[in-house]
Every structure is written in structure tokens, then in C-alpha cells.
Design an enzyme around this catalytic site. Structure first.
Site, mmCIF file in Angstrom:
data_model
loop_
_atom_site.group_PDB
_atom_site.id
_atom_site.type_symbol
_atom_site.label_atom_id
_atom_site.label_comp_id
_atom_site.label_asym_id
_atom_site.label_seq_id
_atom_site.Cartn_x
_atom_site.Cartn_y
_atom_site.Cartn_z
ATOM 1 C CB SER A 230 42.152 36.638 33.613
ATOM 2 O OG SER A 230 41.810 36.194 34.907
ATOM 3 C CG PHE A 231 41.565 30.288 33.397
ATOM 4 C CD1 PHE A 231 42.585 29.643 34.066
ATOM 5 C CD2 PHE A 231 40.635 29.512 32.718
ATOM 6 C CE1 PHE A 231 42.684 28.257 34.075
ATOM 7 C CE2 PHE A 231 40.715 28.133 32.713
ATOM 8 C CZ PHE A 231 41.738 27.495 33.394
#
Length: 407
Positions: A230-231
Site C-alpha cells: 500500500s503506501f
């Protein structure tokens, strides 16, 4: 694919929780039953129903442990941990919600109770960092003194060190990798308990973690892997652009440029005014964003984003976002790098741009919806992701070892 919930975000987070079933973090029937009791976009019901099931599992774990059934106890503790995390998810926002604090505390409590029942319990660690420390876990793949490859796991906006065991840790341990999972600034305990928000220069976080890892017994110094999802798919390659003791880096569905990924969701004429364009149009954008933030699920991501960056004004978020970019840094990454995207994921749509710009040994994979892997971070299809990434890692690390011997 068949859906269990009508709201897109509720469905996505349900699949995220359920996707940990292969690694002991969920049960399909429990998750489906919870989903059946949540209607519309009722955030309170989401919190209450996941919490209630988690609390029931905690009690069942306690009973199993008292009866000497360690396997059932561990399973129930782990599922309770994941469900408490899921319960607190939509309470993220400023000011800090007491329900998030409670949910996180119970997530950690149950995870540690379950992890203590593993054949090789993890070492609970505090990694020296600036004037404090980063909380985390070190999992050993075996008890002997052999040097083994070690995965350093990096999470995203709303993940925790405990969740990392289910996302990638358990799969790595099954394959003989040690695992070091931690909460960095803006994540898990660092955010909720210590009030430390994100920073863009993630190399300043990872370098102390690598220093710490290299002091641990059983960690092969030339077989360190940094894996971000994800991030964390931005954070990991950002760190690898400076930290060159890594043998490999994995970017799982991360943004190439946070501003581009975020602004693409705004009306085009208004997005073009950022960061300091027409004042009247920017005021209009601010009004639009304030309205979005009030919506239960449609506004959650922005509420969460402001919290993890320590901001109060949504326009400030978009002014800050360009600091989180890999543009111009790709050529600094020297280690072998795996980049992937998911077919239906707008956050990772520019992953091919990162891949093309890399000047190092590399591999790119797009995961497809037809295989059940088209959602962000292959939610619900983590086993497929692990099959791909560990086949690549095993090859890379074997080649590195052969080169080291020949040298």
C-alpha cells in the site's frame, strides 16, 4: 465477484480482513456473519459488530488456553486481533477517537497472546530511532544459529505491525525467512499511542531499522529484503534509494507520486489549481473537500490522511503530497526491485512508470481481477502474490549468494 456488502469501501475492508484467513487471521463464516449485521454505511455498526465478535473470540481463546488447547487458543487470539484492528479502522481521524485507542490496544493484546503460542514466539522489540524507538517484532524462521534471509516489512497508511504478520510475515516464515515488522512514524502504535506522524524521507526510518536488524542473531547481512505494501509501496523504494545494504526491495501497489494519485480523484478543473492557483477556485475546492469529509465512507480516506500526516486542512494535504514522490529518485535504487500493481487499483496505476524508470535488476507484475487479485494490494488473493514474489526473491537471493561466493 459476489459481494457481501453494498458499500464499496465496506466491501474492500471486509475482503482485506477475510484475506488473512490462509494465515490464521480470519474465518469466512465469522466475517460473513459480521457483514450481514452491518447495513448501509453505518460506521458505528461496523465498529460495534467487529468488536463484539473479536471480544467473543478473545473469551474463547482464554477458555481454550485454560483447557490446554494451545492451537485453538492461538487461532482465536489471532482472529480477535485482526477483527479488533478492523473494528477501529473507520474511527481514524482527528481528534483521536477513544474507540481507536481501545481497538488498537486490544488488537495488540490479542496478537501478542496468540504469537506467544507460536512454535517460535517472536521477540518484541524497540528499535532505536532518533530520540526514541520504533515498536515491532522479530520472528525467527528456526531456532538454530544459521544465517537466513530476513524480510523487513513496511506498512501503509492504516496498517499496524501486528497486521504485517498476516499480510506478509506468516508467508515469509513458512518459506524460511526471518521477519522484522515494525510501526514507523504515522503507523500503528507510533501514531495512536505516541502521536508521531508520517515523514517523506523514509530512509531516515529504514536505516536505523537495518542497523538494528544486522545486530540480530541469524540475520544474513547480504540477504536483507525491504517489502512495502500500500503506501509502503512508496516508502520502501524511497528508502532503498538511499539505504544500499538491501539485497532486494518490493513495492506492492504503492503510489509512484502521492500528489498525482490523490489529485486524480478530484475534479480536473479544480485539481489544476493546486497548489497555489486561482484563490477563488481553491476556496471552492476547499468547500468541496470539507463536504466530502463529512460523508461516512466517501470521506474516510481524507479524514484518515489528515490524521496520519498531522494536518487539519484538506488543502494542506494536497500541498504537502508532492513531498512523497519517487520522481527523479528511481535511478538511485541499486538493489533488485519487484514492482506490482493490481488491475482495479487506482493507487498503483502508475507503477509501470516506476518500473520503467528503474536502473537496476527488476521485475514487474500486474495482478488481474480474473484471478481474484485485482483489488488494492491483492486483497483476498495474498497467496497468489506470495507465490509470485517469493519465487522472484528466492531467485534473486540465490543469484546474489552465488555472486558473493565467486567474488
Amino acid at each position: 465477484m459476489a459481494r457481501l456488502m453494498k458499500d464499496d469501501l465496506f466491501e474492500a475492508q471486509l475482503v482485506r480482513a477475510l484475506g488473512y484467513a490462509p494465515y490464521g487471521g480470519a474465518d469466512f463464516g465469522e466475517c460473513a456473519a459480521i457483514a450481514s449485521r452491518i447495513h448501509g454505511t453505518d460506521l458505528d455498526a461496523w465498529h460495534d459488530q467487529w468488536s463484539a465478535t473479536a471480544a467473543k473470540l478473545h473469551d474463547r481463546a482464554q477458555m481454550s488456553l485454560a483447557a490446554g488447547d494451545r492451537i485453538s487458543a492461538r487461532s482465536a487470539y489471532f482472529r480477535a486481533s485482526n477483527y479488533f484492528r478492523t473494528a477501529g479502522l473507520f474511527t481514524m481521524g482527528a481528534p483521536l477517537d477513544s474507540r481507536l485507542v481501545e481497538a488498537h490496544a486490544r488488537e495488540v493484546e490479542n496478537f501478542r497472546a496468540g504469537a506467544a503460542l507460536l512454535d517460535i514466539p517472536p521477540q518484541i522489540v524497540e528499535i532505536p530511532y532518533e530520540n526514541g524507538s520504533l515498536p515491532g517484532y522479530f520472528f525467527r524462521a528456526a531456532q538454530d544459529a544459521a544465517l537466513r534471509p530476513t524480510l523487513i516489512l513496511v506498512n501503509g497508511y492504516d496498517g499496524t505491525a501486528e497486521e504485517l504478520y498476516f499480510t506478509n510475515g506468516a508467508a515469509a516464515l513458512q518459506r524460511g525467512y526471518n521477519v522484522l515488522a515494525f510501526d514507523g512514524p504515522g503507523q500503528g502504535a507510533m501514531l495512536i499511542d505516541r502521536g508521531v506522524v508520517f515523514r517523506p524521507d523514509w530512509e531516515a526510518v529504514v536505516t536505523p531499522v537495518v542497523n538494528f536488524a544486522l545486530e540480530l542473531a541469524g540475520v544474513h547481512p547480504h540477504r536483507l529484503v525491504l517489502m512495502g505494501l500500500s503506501f509502503g509501496g512508496y516508502l520502501a523504494p524511497r528508502a532503498a534509494s538511499v539505504e544500499h545494504r538491501l539485497a532486494a526491495c518490493v513495492s506492492d501497489c504503492g503510489p509512484y507520486d502521492l500528489f498525482d494519485a490523490s489529485a486524480s480523484r478530484l475534479p480536473g478543473v479544480l485539481a489544476k489549481q493546486l497548489p497555489d492557483g486561482n484563490p477563488a477556485l481553491l476556496r471552492l475546492l476547499g468547500t468541496v473537500l470539507a463536504g466530502v469529509m463529512k460523508k461516512p465512507t466517501a470521506g474516510w480516506a481524507l479524514r484518515r490522511n489528515l490524521m496520519v500526516h498531522g494536518l487539519t486542512d484538506p488543502l494542506e494535504y494536497f500541498r504537502m503530497a508532492p513531498e512523497y514522490s519517487l520522481k527523479g529518485r528511481e535511478g538511485l535504487i541499486a538493489c533488485s526491485t519487484f514492482v506490482c500493481s493490481a488491475e482495479g487499483d487506482d493507487l498503483s496505476v502508475n507503477a509501470p512508470r516506476l518500473f520503467e524508470a528503474l536502473d537496476c535488476p527488476k521485475k514487474y507484475v500486474q495482478f488481474m481481477a480474473a484471478d481474484g487479485a485485482g483489488a488494492h494490494c491483492e486483497s483476498g488473493a495474498r497467496t497468489l502474490f506470495h507465490q509470485e514474489v517469493f519465487a522472484w526473491l528466492d531467485s534473486v537471493l540465490t543469484d546474489n549468494a552465488a555472486q558473493s561466493v565467486s567474488a
